[in-house]
Design a protein around this motif. Structure first.
Motif, PDB file in Angstrom:
ATOM      1  N   THR A  50      13.167 -50.667 -65.468  1.00 38.30           N
ATOM      2  CA  THR A  50      11.626 -50.092 -64.601  1.00 38.30           C
ATOM      3  C   THR A  50      10.992 -48.920 -64.976  1.00 38.30           C
ATOM      4  N   LEU A  51       9.741 -49.010 -64.731  1.00 39.13           N
ATOM      5  CA  LEU A  51       8.897 -47.900 -64.956  1.00 39.13           C
ATOM      6  C   LEU A  51       7.990 -47.737 -63.849  1.00 39.13           C
ATOM      7  N   LYS A  52       8.025 -46.723 -63.184  1.00 37.25           N
ATOM      8  CA  LYS A  52       7.494 -46.260 -61.795  1.00 37.25           C
ATOM      9  C   LYS A  52       6.537 -45.059 -62.160  1.00 37.25           C
ATOM     10  N   LYS A  53       5.258 -45.210 -61.528  1.00 31.24           N
ATOM     11  CA  LYS A  53       4.068 -44.113 -61.402  1.00 31.24           C
ATOM     12  C   LYS A  53       3.722 -44.018 -60.352  1.00 31.24           C
ATOM     13  N   GLN A  57       5.072 -49.745 -59.884  1.00 33.64           N
ATOM     14  CA  GLN A  57       6.285 -50.191 -60.530  1.00 33.64           C
ATOM     15  C   GLN A  57       6.227 -51.359 -61.262  1.00 33.64           C
ATOM     16  N   PHE A  58       6.641 -51.492 -62.764  1.00 26.81           N
ATOM     17  CA  PHE A  58       6.795 -52.720 -63.543  1.00 26.81           C
ATOM     18  C   PHE A  58       8.162 -52.784 -63.882  1.00 26.81           C
ATOM     19  N   TYR A  90       4.097 -52.793 -55.613  1.00 29.44           N
ATOM     20  CA  TYR A  90       3.157 -51.791 -55.196  1.00 29.44           C
ATOM     21  C   TYR A  90       3.667 -51.203 -53.947  1.00 29.44           C
ATOM     22  N   TYR A  91       3.826 -49.685 -53.984  1.00 32.11           N
ATOM     23  CA  TYR A  91       4.380 -49.323 -52.644  1.00 32.11           C
ATOM     24  C   TYR A  91       3.371 -48.643 -51.505  1.00 32.11           C
ATOM     25  N   GLN A 104       5.411 -57.065 -53.596  1.00 30.59           N
ATOM     26  CA  GLN A 104       5.866 -57.336 -55.037  1.00 30.59           C
ATOM     27  C   GLN A 104       5.397 -58.672 -55.392  1.00 30.59           C
ATOM     28  N   PHE A 105       4.829 -58.707 -56.490  1.00 32.98           N
ATOM     29  CA  PHE A 105       4.315 -59.790 -57.374  1.00 32.98           C
ATOM     30  C   PHE A 105       5.435 -60.221 -58.660  1.00 32.98           C
TER      31      PHE A 105
END
Length: 218
Positions: A50-53, A57-58, A90-91, A104-105
């Motif tokens: 996971t990569l979150k910013k 998140q992806f 997406y949060y 989430q998609f």
């Protein structure tokens, strides 16, 4: 004196808030172990990278299907299943709250191959599913391949267990697409005798997906 103390306190508060903001804004690398149940026959466990910013998140990872752990027919070279999961999350907020709702998609792609052999008897052509007859009897090899690409929209939330560890749960509905083809060969001669048409189809009905996972962010 009180005025100076107030100024110092204000500066200190601004510094702390700025540090927190930078912490929340930085790119965070993590991992998530998720168990997935969906319309696919082969459900399993997916280790995500996971990569979150901020609010985004992806995640992507391979799925290890449950049937591969105890079913030899799934694990041997003539029967193969490979699944990849990916999602974008997406949060509702970028702040590290105890409970973090998100939308989430999700995508799940699966490739499957199955091979078997049977004897084609020209005197009883209805024994085969080819849909046509041949003048001679021979050993018939049947290879079937399939591609599934399913897309879902999930609603879920994260429950923070600590600063770095969390539980993620979601449920979603979506669209299913499939592409299937079959190839029939004369095993003795090594020749293809029939190949079914390859068509991309949209499956009837609404697909579903349920995810439950445990994650860690650095």
């Amino acid at each position: 004196m009180k005025y100076q103390i107030s100024i110092l306190f204000l500066c200190f508060s601004c510094t702390v808030l700025a540090q927190d903001s930078r912490t929340n804004d930085r790119l965070k690398l993590g991992t998530e172990i998720s168990t997935t149940f969906s319309v696919l026959d082969e459900n399993g466990i997916t280790p995500f990278l996971t990569l979150k910013k901020k609010r985004h998140q992806f995640a992507i990872g391979p799925r290890f299907v449950y049937s591969s752990f105890d079913d030899y027919e799934i694990r041997n070279k003539d029967n193969q299943v490979y699944t990849i999961d990916a999602n974008y999350r997406y949060y509702a907020s970028s702040q590290p709250t105890k409970i973090r709702p998100y939308i989430q998609f999700s995508l799940e792609y699966q490739y499957g191959r199955k091979y078997g052999e049977s004897f084609y008897d020209s005197e009883s052509p209805n024994q085969t599913t080819i849909g046509q007859s041949f003048p001679n009897s021979f050993n018939l090899g049947i290879e079937s391949t399939r591609h599934y690409l399913n897309m879902y929209t999930n609603l879920g939330f994260e429950l923070a267990l600590s600063e770095h560890v969390f539980i993620a749960n979601s449920i979603g509905l979506g669209l299913q697409t499939a592409q299937k083809t079959s190839r029939y060969t004369d095993v003795d001669q090594g020749e293809i005798v029939y190949r079914s048409a390859t068509n991309l189809s949209v499956q009837k009905g609404i697909g579903w997906m349920v995810n439950v996972g445990l994650g860690f962010r650095f």
